[in-house]
Design a protein around this motif. Structure first.
Motif, PDB file in Angstrom:
ATOM      1  N   UNK A  58       0.839  -1.201   0.000  1.00  0.00           N
ATOM      2  CA  UNK A  58       0.000   0.000   0.000  1.00  0.00           C
ATOM      3  C   UNK A  58       0.874   1.251   0.000  1.00  0.00           C
ATOM      4  N   UNK A  59       1.972   1.212   0.723  1.00  0.00           N
ATOM      5  CA  UNK A  59       2.909   2.336   0.716  1.00  0.00           C
ATOM      6  C   UNK A  59       3.534   2.531  -0.655  1.00  0.00           C
ATOM      7  N   UNK A  60       3.878   1.436  -1.334  1.00  0.00           N
ATOM      8  CA  UNK A  60       4.444   1.539  -2.681  1.00  0.00           C
ATOM      9  C   UNK A  60       3.426   2.134  -3.648  1.00  0.00           C
ATOM     10  N   UNK A  63       3.085   5.770  -3.024  1.00  0.00           N
ATOM     11  CA  UNK A  63       4.295   6.470  -3.456  1.00  0.00           C
ATOM     12  C   UNK A  63       4.360   6.619  -4.965  1.00  0.00           C
ATOM     13  N   UNK A  64       4.021   5.569  -5.692  1.00  0.00           N
ATOM     14  CA  UNK A  64       4.053   5.637  -7.159  1.00  0.00           C
ATOM     15  C   UNK A  64       3.025   6.640  -7.667  1.00  0.00           C
ATOM     16  N   UNK A  65       1.817   6.604  -7.096  1.00  0.00           N
ATOM     17  CA  UNK A  65       0.779   7.533  -7.528  1.00  0.00           C
ATOM     18  C   UNK A  65       1.161   8.972  -7.196  1.00  0.00           C
ATOM     19  N   UNK A  78       4.679  -3.056  -8.143  1.00  0.00           N
ATOM     20  CA  UNK A  78       3.924  -3.804  -7.153  1.00  0.00           C
ATOM     21  C   UNK A  78       4.176  -5.304  -7.221  1.00  0.00           C
ATOM     22  N   UNK A  79       4.118  -5.876  -8.409  1.00  0.00           N
ATOM     23  CA  UNK A  79       4.331  -7.316  -8.544  1.00  0.00           C
ATOM     24  C   UNK A  79       5.789  -7.691  -8.262  1.00  0.00           C
ATOM     25  N   UNK A  80       6.722  -6.824  -8.640  1.00  0.00           N
ATOM     26  CA  UNK A  80       8.128  -7.091  -8.323  1.00  0.00           C
ATOM     27  C   UNK A  80       8.343  -7.106  -6.811  1.00  0.00           C
ATOM     28  N   UNK A 187      -1.011 -10.855   1.093  1.00  0.00           N
ATOM     29  CA  UNK A 187      -1.122  -9.482   1.602  1.00  0.00           C
ATOM     30  C   UNK A 187      -0.780  -8.452   0.537  1.00  0.00           C
ATOM     31  N   UNK A 188       0.198  -8.756  -0.296  1.00  0.00           N
ATOM     32  CA  UNK A 188       0.546  -7.846  -1.391  1.00  0.00           C
ATOM     33  C   UNK A 188      -0.564  -7.754  -2.434  1.00  0.00           C
TER      34      UNK A 188
END
Length: 220
Positions: A58-60, A63-65, A78-80, A187-188
Protein backbone atom coordinates in the motif's frame (compact mmCIF):
# COMPACT_ATOMS: atom_id res chain seq x y z
CA UNK A 1 -8.16 -62.61 67.75
CA UNK A 2 -10.91 -60.53 66.16
CA UNK A 3 -9.39 -57.40 67.60
CA UNK A 4 -6.01 -58.25 66.06
CA UNK A 5 -7.62 -58.90 62.64
CA UNK A 6 -9.51 -55.61 62.83
CA UNK A 7 -6.34 -53.78 63.79
CA UNK A 8 -4.49 -55.41 60.92
CA UNK A 9 -7.22 -54.38 58.47
CA UNK A 10 -7.02 -50.76 59.65
CA UNK A 11 -3.21 -50.76 59.34
CA UNK A 12 -3.45 -52.36 55.90
CA UNK A 13 -6.02 -49.81 54.86
CA UNK A 14 -3.82 -46.92 55.92
CA UNK A 15 -0.82 -48.46 54.25
CA UNK A 16 -2.79 -49.18 51.10
CA UNK A 17 -4.04 -45.63 50.92
CA UNK A 18 -0.52 -44.27 51.34
CA UNK A 19 0.81 -46.56 48.62
CA UNK A 20 -2.03 -45.71 46.24
CA UNK A 21 -1.54 -41.98 46.83
CA UNK A 22 2.19 -42.25 46.15
CA UNK A 23 1.69 -44.29 42.99
CA UNK A 24 -1.03 -41.96 41.72
CA UNK A 25 1.19 -38.93 42.27
CA UNK A 26 4.09 -40.56 40.45
CA UNK A 27 1.92 -41.59 37.52
CA UNK A 28 0.37 -38.13 37.26
CA UNK A 29 3.82 -36.56 37.08
CA UNK A 30 5.57 -39.08 34.84
CA UNK A 31 2.79 -40.00 32.40
CA UNK A 32 2.82 -38.01 29.15
CA UNK A 33 -0.04 -35.62 28.62
CA UNK A 34 -2.61 -37.08 26.27
CA UNK A 35 -3.60 -33.77 24.68
CA UNK A 36 -1.68 -32.61 21.64
CA UNK A 37 -1.24 -28.90 21.10
CA UNK A 38 0.44 -27.35 18.06
CA UNK A 39 4.04 -26.28 18.72
CA UNK A 40 3.90 -23.53 16.12
CA UNK A 41 1.57 -20.54 16.16
CA UNK A 42 0.38 -20.53 12.55
CA UNK A 43 -1.89 -17.52 13.13
CA UNK A 44 1.13 -15.51 14.21
CA UNK A 45 2.91 -16.40 10.97
CA UNK A 46 -0.15 -15.51 8.86
CA UNK A 47 -0.51 -12.13 10.57
CA UNK A 48 3.21 -11.43 10.36
CA UNK A 49 3.39 -12.09 6.63
CA UNK A 50 -0.02 -10.80 5.64
CA UNK A 51 0.09 -7.47 7.44
CA UNK A 52 3.66 -6.78 6.41
CA UNK A 53 2.85 -7.45 2.76
CA UNK A 54 -0.35 -5.45 2.80
CA UNK A 55 1.06 -2.34 4.47
CA UNK A 56 4.24 -2.31 2.40
CA UNK A 57 2.51 -2.66 -0.95
CA UNK A 58 0.00 0.00 0.00
CA UNK A 59 2.91 2.34 0.72
CA UNK A 60 4.44 1.54 -2.68
CA UNK A 61 1.12 2.19 -4.42
CA UNK A 62 0.68 5.55 -2.73
CA UNK A 63 4.30 6.47 -3.46
CA UNK A 64 4.05 5.64 -7.16
CA UNK A 65 0.78 7.53 -7.53
CA UNK A 66 2.12 10.53 -5.61
CA UNK A 67 5.18 10.53 -7.88
CA UNK A 68 3.02 10.62 -10.99
CA UNK A 69 3.84 7.10 -12.12
CA UNK A 70 1.59 5.39 -14.63
CA UNK A 71 -0.60 2.39 -13.94
CA UNK A 72 1.89 0.20 -15.81
CA UNK A 73 4.75 1.39 -13.58
CA UNK A 74 2.60 0.84 -10.50
CA UNK A 75 1.77 -2.75 -11.46
CA UNK A 76 5.35 -3.55 -12.41
CA UNK A 77 6.70 -2.17 -9.16
CA UNK A 78 3.92 -3.80 -7.15
CA UNK A 79 4.33 -7.32 -8.54
CA UNK A 80 8.13 -7.09 -8.32
CA UNK A 81 7.85 -6.08 -4.68
CA UNK A 82 5.30 -8.83 -4.02
CA UNK A 83 7.62 -11.55 -5.31
CA UNK A 84 10.86 -10.31 -3.77
CA UNK A 85 9.44 -9.41 -0.38
CA UNK A 86 7.50 -12.67 -0.08
CA UNK A 87 10.73 -14.59 -0.57
CA UNK A 88 12.53 -12.26 1.82
CA UNK A 89 9.92 -12.63 4.56
CA UNK A 90 9.94 -16.40 4.18
CA UNK A 91 13.71 -16.39 4.56
CA UNK A 92 13.42 -14.20 7.65
CA UNK A 93 10.88 -16.59 9.17
CA UNK A 94 13.16 -19.54 8.42
CA UNK A 95 16.32 -18.03 9.90
CA UNK A 96 14.40 -16.78 12.93
CA UNK A 97 13.03 -20.26 13.64
CA UNK A 98 16.44 -21.85 13.10
CA UNK A 99 18.03 -19.44 15.58
CA UNK A 100 15.27 -20.26 18.09
CA UNK A 101 15.94 -23.99 17.62
CA UNK A 102 19.69 -23.53 18.04
CA UNK A 103 19.16 -21.45 21.17
CA UNK A 104 16.97 -24.18 22.67
CA UNK A 105 19.58 -26.82 21.91
CA UNK A 106 22.37 -24.72 23.44
CA UNK A 107 20.37 -24.10 26.61
CA UNK A 108 19.46 -27.79 26.84
CA UNK A 109 23.13 -28.77 26.61
CA UNK A 110 23.96 -26.25 29.33
CA UNK A 111 21.22 -27.59 31.61
CA UNK A 112 22.35 -31.18 30.96
CA UNK A 113 25.90 -30.25 31.94
CA UNK A 114 24.65 -28.61 35.15
CA UNK A 115 22.63 -31.70 36.06
CA UNK A 116 25.76 -33.83 35.61
CA UNK A 117 28.18 -31.53 37.43
CA UNK A 118 26.01 -30.12 40.25
CA UNK A 119 22.95 -32.34 40.70
CA UNK A 120 22.25 -31.13 44.25
CA UNK A 121 21.85 -27.54 43.11
CA UNK A 122 19.62 -28.62 40.24
CA UNK A 123 17.50 -30.74 42.58
CA UNK A 124 17.05 -27.69 44.77
CA UNK A 125 15.88 -25.71 41.75
CA UNK A 126 13.25 -28.38 41.03
CA UNK A 127 12.21 -28.24 44.69
CA UNK A 128 11.85 -24.45 44.54
CA UNK A 129 9.86 -24.60 41.30
CA UNK A 130 7.26 -26.96 42.76
CA UNK A 131 7.26 -25.29 46.15
CA UNK A 132 6.04 -22.12 44.42
CA UNK A 133 3.23 -24.21 42.91
CA UNK A 134 1.98 -25.10 46.40
CA UNK A 135 3.65 -28.47 47.03
CA UNK A 136 4.79 -28.95 50.62
CA UNK A 137 6.40 -31.50 52.89
CA UNK A 138 6.52 -35.16 51.96
CA UNK A 139 4.50 -34.62 48.78
CA UNK A 140 7.05 -32.08 47.56
CA UNK A 141 9.90 -34.50 48.21
CA UNK A 142 8.11 -37.29 46.35
CA UNK A 143 7.60 -34.98 43.38
CA UNK A 144 11.28 -34.02 43.37
CA UNK A 145 12.40 -37.64 43.71
CA UNK A 146 10.08 -38.75 40.90
CA UNK A 147 11.25 -36.06 38.47
CA UNK A 148 14.97 -36.39 39.21
CA UNK A 149 14.85 -40.20 39.02
CA UNK A 150 14.69 -39.91 35.22
CA UNK A 151 17.33 -37.72 33.60
CA UNK A 152 15.22 -36.88 30.53
CA UNK A 153 12.21 -35.93 32.67
CA UNK A 154 14.49 -33.87 34.88
CA UNK A 155 16.02 -32.08 31.91
CA UNK A 156 12.65 -31.46 30.25
CA UNK A 157 11.29 -30.05 33.51
CA UNK A 158 14.17 -27.59 33.77
CA UNK A 159 13.72 -26.47 30.16
CA UNK A 160 9.97 -26.02 30.52
CA UNK A 161 9.52 -24.84 34.10
CA UNK A 162 12.71 -22.87 34.69
CA UNK A 163 13.63 -21.50 31.26
CA UNK A 164 10.15 -21.64 29.68
CA UNK A 165 11.59 -22.89 26.39
CA UNK A 166 9.93 -25.32 24.00
CA UNK A 167 11.73 -27.40 21.34
CA UNK A 168 11.45 -26.32 17.71
CA UNK A 169 11.04 -29.14 15.20
CA UNK A 170 12.70 -28.97 11.77
CA UNK A 171 9.36 -29.65 10.06
CA UNK A 172 7.83 -26.67 11.86
CA UNK A 173 10.65 -24.44 10.64
CA UNK A 174 9.89 -25.19 6.98
CA UNK A 175 6.14 -24.91 7.50
CA UNK A 176 6.55 -21.54 9.18
CA UNK A 177 8.69 -20.24 6.30
CA UNK A 178 6.14 -21.41 3.72
CA UNK A 179 3.18 -19.93 5.64
CA UNK A 180 4.90 -16.55 5.99
CA UNK A 181 5.85 -16.53 2.30
CA UNK A 182 2.31 -17.30 1.11
CA UNK A 183 0.71 -14.90 3.61
CA UNK A 184 3.03 -12.09 2.51
CA UNK A 185 2.20 -12.70 -1.14
CA UNK A 186 -1.55 -12.66 -0.43
CA UNK A 187 -1.12 -9.48 1.60
CA UNK A 188 0.55 -7.85 -1.39
CA UNK A 189 -2.15 -8.92 -3.82
CA UNK A 190 -5.11 -7.58 -1.80
CA UNK A 191 -4.52 -3.87 -2.55
CA UNK A 192 -2.70 -4.50 -5.84
CA UNK A 193 -5.22 -6.56 -7.81
CA UNK A 194 -7.84 -3.76 -8.15
CA UNK A 195 -5.35 -1.89 -10.37
CA UNK A 196 -5.35 -4.80 -12.84
CA UNK A 197 -9.03 -4.30 -13.78
CA UNK A 198 -10.12 -0.84 -12.61
CA UNK A 199 -9.20 2.74 -13.37
CA UNK A 200 -6.45 4.15 -11.18
CA UNK A 201 -8.60 6.41 -8.99
CA UNK A 202 -11.29 3.78 -8.44
CA UNK A 203 -8.66 1.13 -7.80
CA UNK A 204 -6.89 3.35 -5.25
CA UNK A 205 -10.10 3.91 -3.27
CA UNK A 206 -10.92 0.20 -3.37
CA UNK A 207 -7.36 -0.72 -2.35
CA UNK A 208 -7.50 1.57 0.69
CA UNK A 209 -10.95 0.29 1.69
CA UNK A 210 -9.93 -3.37 1.28
CA UNK A 211 -6.72 -2.80 3.23
CA UNK A 212 -8.59 -1.10 6.05
CA UNK A 213 -11.17 -3.88 6.23
CA UNK A 214 -8.49 -6.60 6.26
CA UNK A 215 -6.48 -4.87 8.97
CA UNK A 216 -9.62 -4.31 11.04
CA UNK A 217 -10.71 -7.91 10.54
CA UNK A 218 -7.33 -9.28 11.61
CA UNK A 219 -7.39 -7.01 14.66
CA UNK A 220 -10.82 -8.30 15.63
Amino acid sequence: MNAELESGRRAETRLGRAVRATVATALAIRSPHVEHHPRTNWLRDVILGGQDGLVNILGIILGVIAGGGSKTVLLAAGFAAAITESISMGAVGYTSSVSQRDYYRAEREREAAEIDTMPDAERQEVRQIYATKGFRGDLLERVVDTITANRESWLSTMMDEELHLQPVQSADIFRSAVVITVATLIGHLIPLLPFVWLARTTALVLAIVLSGLVLFGVGV
